[in-house]
Design a protein around this motif. Structure first.
Motif, PDB file in Angstrom:
ATOM      1  N   LEU A   1      40.058  51.262  51.069  1.00  0.00           N
ATOM      2  CA  LEU A   1      40.750  51.351  49.791  1.00  0.00           C
ATOM      3  C   LEU A   1      41.592  50.104  49.627  1.00  0.00           C
ATOM      4  O   LEU A   1      42.387  49.765  50.502  1.00  0.00           O
ATOM      5  CB  LEU A   1      41.645  52.597  49.783  1.00  0.00           C
ATOM      6  CG  LEU A   1      42.393  52.888  48.511  1.00  0.00           C
ATOM      7  CD1 LEU A   1      41.427  53.239  47.392  1.00  0.00           C
ATOM      8  CD2 LEU A   1      43.364  54.029  48.736  1.00  0.00           C
ATOM      9  N   GLY A   2      41.404  49.405  48.518  1.00  0.00           N
ATOM     10  CA  GLY A   2      42.148  48.177  48.291  1.00  0.00           C
ATOM     11  C   GLY A   2      42.460  47.978  46.825  1.00  0.00           C
ATOM     12  O   GLY A   2      42.192  48.848  45.996  1.00  0.00           O
ATOM     13  N   PRO A   3      43.016  46.819  46.513  1.00  0.00           N
ATOM     14  CA  PRO A   3      43.313  46.505  45.116  1.00  0.00           C
ATOM     15  C   PRO A   3      42.043  46.564  44.274  1.00  0.00           C
ATOM     16  O   PRO A   3      40.935  46.455  44.802  1.00  0.00           O
ATOM     17  CB  PRO A   3      43.850  45.068  45.174  1.00  0.00           C
ATOM     18  CG  PRO A   3      44.237  44.852  46.586  1.00  0.00           C
ATOM     19  CD  PRO A   3      43.358  45.734  47.412  1.00  0.00           C
ATOM     20  N   LEU A   4      42.210  46.739  42.989  1.00  0.00           N
ATOM     21  CA  LEU A   4      41.077  46.819  42.076  1.00  0.00           C
ATOM     22  C   LEU A   4      40.186  45.594  42.237  1.00  0.00           C
ATOM     23  O   LEU A   4      40.661  44.453  42.189  1.00  0.00           O
ATOM     24  CB  LEU A   4      41.588  46.918  40.630  1.00  0.00           C
ATOM     25  CG  LEU A   4      40.572  47.260  39.577  1.00  0.00           C
ATOM     26  CD1 LEU A   4      39.951  48.626  39.822  1.00  0.00           C
ATOM     27  CD2 LEU A   4      41.215  47.212  38.206  1.00  0.00           C
ATOM     28  N   GLY A   5      38.904  45.836  42.471  1.00  0.00           N
ATOM     29  CA  GLY A   5      37.958  44.740  42.642  1.00  0.00           C
ATOM     30  C   GLY A   5      37.812  43.923  41.369  1.00  0.00           C
ATOM     31  O   GLY A   5      38.055  44.414  40.265  1.00  0.00           O
ATOM     32  N   ARG A   6      37.370  42.694  41.519  1.00  0.00           N
ATOM     33  CA  ARG A   6      37.221  41.804  40.357  1.00  0.00           C
ATOM     34  C   ARG A   6      36.139  42.279  39.405  1.00  0.00           C
ATOM     35  O   ARG A   6      36.273  42.167  38.203  1.00  0.00           O
ATOM     36  CB  ARG A   6      36.888  40.386  40.823  1.00  0.00           C
ATOM     37  CG  ARG A   6      38.016  39.726  41.548  1.00  0.00           C
ATOM     38  CD  ARG A   6      37.590  38.303  41.940  1.00  0.00           C
ATOM     39  NE  ARG A   6      38.595  37.694  42.765  1.00  0.00           N
ATOM     40  CZ  ARG A   6      39.481  36.821  42.326  1.00  0.00           C
ATOM     41  NH1 ARG A   6      39.467  36.452  41.066  1.00  0.00           N
ATOM     42  NH2 ARG A   6      40.375  36.311  43.156  1.00  0.00           N
ATOM     43  N   ALA A   7      35.053  42.789  39.953  1.00  0.00           N
ATOM     44  CA  ALA A   7      33.930  43.220  39.110  1.00  0.00           C
ATOM     45  C   ALA A   7      33.681  44.707  39.321  1.00  0.00           C
ATOM     46  O   ALA A   7      33.997  45.260  40.364  1.00  0.00           O
ATOM     47  CB  ALA A   7      32.682  42.424  39.472  1.00  0.00           C
ATOM     48  N   ASN A   8      33.088  45.332  38.332  1.00  0.00           N
ATOM     49  CA  ASN A   8      32.730  46.736  38.434  1.00  0.00           C
ATOM     50  C   ASN A   8      31.483  46.852  39.304  1.00  0.00           C
ATOM     51  O   ASN A   8      30.398  46.490  38.887  1.00  0.00           O
ATOM     52  CB  ASN A   8      32.496  47.308  37.033  1.00  0.00           C
ATOM     53  CG  ASN A   8      32.427  48.804  37.044  1.00  0.00           C
ATOM     54  OD1 ASN A   8      32.560  49.437  38.084  1.00  0.00           O
ATOM     55  ND2 ASN A   8      32.212  49.381  35.879  1.00  0.00           N
ATOM     56  N   ASP A   9      31.632  47.326  40.526  1.00  0.00           N
ATOM     57  CA  ASP A   9      30.546  47.437  41.492  1.00  0.00           C
ATOM     58  C   ASP A   9      29.975  48.857  41.449  1.00  0.00           C
ATOM     59  O   ASP A   9      30.718  49.825  41.610  1.00  0.00           O
ATOM     60  CB  ASP A   9      31.087  47.138  42.889  1.00  0.00           C
ATOM     61  CG  ASP A   9      30.030  47.169  43.970  1.00  0.00           C
ATOM     62  OD1 ASP A   9      28.916  47.661  43.722  1.00  0.00           O
ATOM     63  OD2 ASP A   9      30.327  46.694  45.080  1.00  0.00           O
ATOM     64  N   PRO A  10      28.673  49.017  41.258  1.00  0.00           N
ATOM     65  CA  PRO A  10      28.095  50.354  41.177  1.00  0.00           C
ATOM     66  C   PRO A  10      28.179  51.132  42.492  1.00  0.00           C
ATOM     67  O   PRO A  10      28.002  52.339  42.513  1.00  0.00           O
ATOM     68  CB  PRO A  10      26.642  50.102  40.772  1.00  0.00           C
ATOM     69  CG  PRO A  10      26.367  48.699  41.178  1.00  0.00           C
ATOM     70  CD  PRO A  10      27.684  47.967  41.069  1.00  0.00           C
TER      71      PRO A  10
END
Length: 68
Positions: free
Chosen positions: A30-39
């Motif tokens: 669990l981390g900060p919101l990723g840069r791209a929306n990963d499926p």
């Protein structure tokens, strides 16, 4: 750019973190919101991030952003 919403069914709050699973190692990251929306990842709001639970025996790795 459109805001990303929490992946939990019925939740319409803005996502603040990204959750990924490694089933082979029984680990959740669990981390900060990723840069791209990963499926293959799940975006979570603050409430669901705080209440995260995983199956018994699994490890949760929490990556936090440094506050400078």
């Amino acid at each position: 750019m459109r805001e990303r919403l929490c992946s939990k069914v019925g939740c319409a709050r803005e996502a603040v973190s990204t959750l990924t699973y490694d089933y082979g190692d029984q680990m959740a990251a669990l981390g900060p919101l990723g840069r791209a929306n990963d499926p293959h990842a799940h975006d979570l709001c603050a409430a669901h991030t705080d209440r995260l639970s995983v199956p018994r025996g699994w490890v949760v790795i929490r990556h936090e952003t440094l506050q400078v």
